[in-house]
Scaffold this active site. Structure first.
Site, PDB file in Angstrom:
ATOM      1  N   SER A  16     -22.887   9.875 -19.982  1.00 60.21           N
ATOM      2  CA  SER A  16     -21.698  10.639 -19.604  1.00 60.21           C
ATOM      3  C   SER A  16     -21.440  11.781 -20.583  1.00 60.21           C
ATOM      4  O   SER A  16     -21.830  11.728 -21.752  1.00 60.21           O
ATOM      5  CB  SER A  16     -20.478   9.723 -19.550  1.00 60.21           C
ATOM      6  OG  SER A  16     -20.709   8.648 -18.678  1.00 60.21           O
TER       7      SER A  16
HETATM    8  N1  SAH Z   1     -21.828   4.293 -20.200  1.00 62.01           N
HETATM    9  C1  SAH Z   1     -22.918   5.211 -20.049  1.00 62.01           C
HETATM   10  C2  SAH Z   1     -22.913   5.871 -18.705  1.00 62.01           C
HETATM   11  C3  SAH Z   1     -23.924   5.240 -17.844  1.00 62.01           C
HETATM   12  S1  SAH Z   1     -23.980   5.889 -16.211  1.00 62.01           S
HETATM   13  C4  SAH Z   1     -22.877   6.213 -21.195  1.00 62.01           C
HETATM   14  O1  SAH Z   1     -22.680   5.809 -22.297  1.00 62.01           O
HETATM   15  O2  SAH Z   1     -23.117   7.381 -21.008  1.00 62.01           O
HETATM   16  C5  SAH Z   1     -23.298   4.553 -15.314  1.00 62.01           C
HETATM   17  C6  SAH Z   1     -24.104   3.281 -15.294  1.00 62.01           C
HETATM   18  O3  SAH Z   1     -23.407   2.374 -14.457  1.00 62.01           O
HETATM   19  C7  SAH Z   1     -25.504   3.377 -14.726  1.00 62.01           C
HETATM   20  O4  SAH Z   1     -26.427   2.969 -15.693  1.00 62.01           O
HETATM   21  C8  SAH Z   1     -25.483   2.422 -13.538  1.00 62.01           C
HETATM   22  O5  SAH Z   1     -26.683   1.719 -13.346  1.00 62.01           O
HETATM   23  C9  SAH Z   1     -24.348   1.493 -13.913  1.00 62.01           C
HETATM   24  N2  SAH Z   1     -23.751   0.728 -12.835  1.00 62.01           N
HETATM   25  C10 SAH Z   1     -23.432   1.118 -11.568  1.00 62.01           C
HETATM   26  N3  SAH Z   1     -22.919   0.089 -10.882  1.00 62.01           N
HETATM   27  C11 SAH Z   1     -22.889  -0.983 -11.731  1.00 62.01           C
HETATM   28  C12 SAH Z   1     -22.479  -2.349 -11.608  1.00 62.01           C
HETATM   29  N4  SAH Z   1     -21.990  -2.853 -10.461  1.00 62.01           N
HETATM   30  N5  SAH Z   1     -22.595  -3.148 -12.687  1.00 62.01           N
HETATM   31  C13 SAH Z   1     -23.113  -2.695 -13.847  1.00 62.01           C
HETATM   32  N6  SAH Z   1     -23.527  -1.430 -14.021  1.00 62.01           N
HETATM   33  C14 SAH Z   1     -23.424  -0.581 -12.979  1.00 62.01           C
END
Ligand code: SAH
Length: 296
Positions: free
Chosen positions: A146
């Site tokens: 993000s």
């Molecule tokens: N927190 C991260 C952002 C990751 S993007 C950062 O530090 O930048 C969002 C993530 O959410 C993705 O890796 C995706 O696979 C995950 N995601 C989506 N749906 C999810 C769910 N139901 N449970 C766990 N993770 C999920």
């Protein structure tokens, strides 16, 4: 808690955050529009020039304020090889944190945490020189790390100036936001549904030795009942609504921050005010990858 930058590893005691400011009323009126954009577009736009992309002008702002924010985002930041030179990474990170602060994040504990966590270690080496621009970047499997501003903003809103004991993040991705959270909360749990990303986050975190962060492979829509209740929950992926299981895993007084929506999304703040009672407020517009059920 001291406002001085700290280094890893941290003891749990060092992380038991005292409130750095009380109240910290969230401005619900504040609203920003970030045009939908993919991390790949960001990467292409910024390849080799180290300038942050200019997003849509925030709604409800005067043209001059909107221009100031656009200019802010277009400011070039020093770009060098942060992996090879800790002084360089410290300086570019300082520029990133200053920008996040100018965009409106005021919580010093959050800004200090952003300064302390080496974001470039969470992105692929090919993107390391772009790690400190205010943009999301690809981490593989069609997911993104993000944008720094939104990471800081969500944590600021969730914390609301208070001391956080136990926090849950849904969507570990590469582990960046979870690591920032580990510096503002006593205990952090983070769930990821894509196995290779869960493994990537574990690998990214190994050298940092973050003692108060637990990574879990699973479907975050179910929450983590075995570790509940949480006084803060952050979703890093957008659903059409916030899963009920997560609302029920908040402490009374606990705050959940989540992107909600499909193509048009906004940040939603939900506060549990009683056993069966929650309040909800819509904050600024945002753009996140989708929340999906199950594991892969
Ligand atoms: N927190 C991260 C952002 C990751 S993007 C950062 O530090 O930048 C969002 C993530 O959410 C993705 O890796 C995706 O696979 C995950 N995601 C989506 N749906 C999810 C769910 N139901 N449970 C766990 N993770 C999920």
């Amino acid at each position: 808690m001291s406002d001085k930058p700290r280094t890893f590893p941290l003891s749990l005691d060092a992380l038991a955050g005292k409130p750095s400011r009380q109240g910290g009323a969230t401005s619900l009126a504040q609203s920003r529009i970030v045009r939908p954009q993919t991390a790949t577009q960001n990467a292409a736009q910024n390849a080799g020039r180290g300038a942050a992309p200019v997003y849509g002008a925030p709604a409800g702002l005067t043209p001059s304020r909107a221009q100031a924010i656009a200019n802010e985002r277009a400011q070039p930041v020093p770009v060098a090889a942060p992996r090879q030179n800790p002084l360089v990474s410290d300086a570019v990170r300082r520029a990133m944190v200053a920008r996040v602060a100018r965009l409106g994040v005021k919580d010093q504990l959050v800004l200090d945490a952003m300064q302390a966590v080496p974001r470039h270690l969470f992105v692929d080496e090919a993107f390391a020189s772009q790690a400190y621009i205010d943009a999301s970047l690809p981490i593989g499997h069609q997911q993104t790390i993000s944008q720094p501003y939104i990471v800081a903003r969500m944590i600021e809103v969730m914390r609301n100036g208070g001391a956080l004991q136990r926090v849950l993040e849904i969507g570990t991705g590469c582990g960046y936001q979870a690591t920032v959270l580990s510096r503002v909360a006593k205990e952090v749990f983070s769930i990821e549904r894509i196995k290779p990303l869960h493994e990537l986050a574990k690998a990214n975190l190994r050298p940092l030795r973050v003692a108060n962060l637990r990574l879990q492979y699973g479907d975050g829509m179910l929450g983590l009942p075995q570790a509940a209740p949480f006084d803060g929950i952050i979703l890093a992926a957008a659903g059409l609504e916030v899963p009920q299981a997560l609302l029920e895993q908040l402490t009374i007084g606990g705050r959940l921050v989540a992107p909600v929506g499909d193509k048009l999304q906004h940040l939603q703040l939900i506060t549990r005010v009683g056993k069966m009672e929650w309040t909800s407020a819509a904050l600024e517009d945002c753009h996140f990858v989708p929340l999906r059920p199950g594991t892969i």
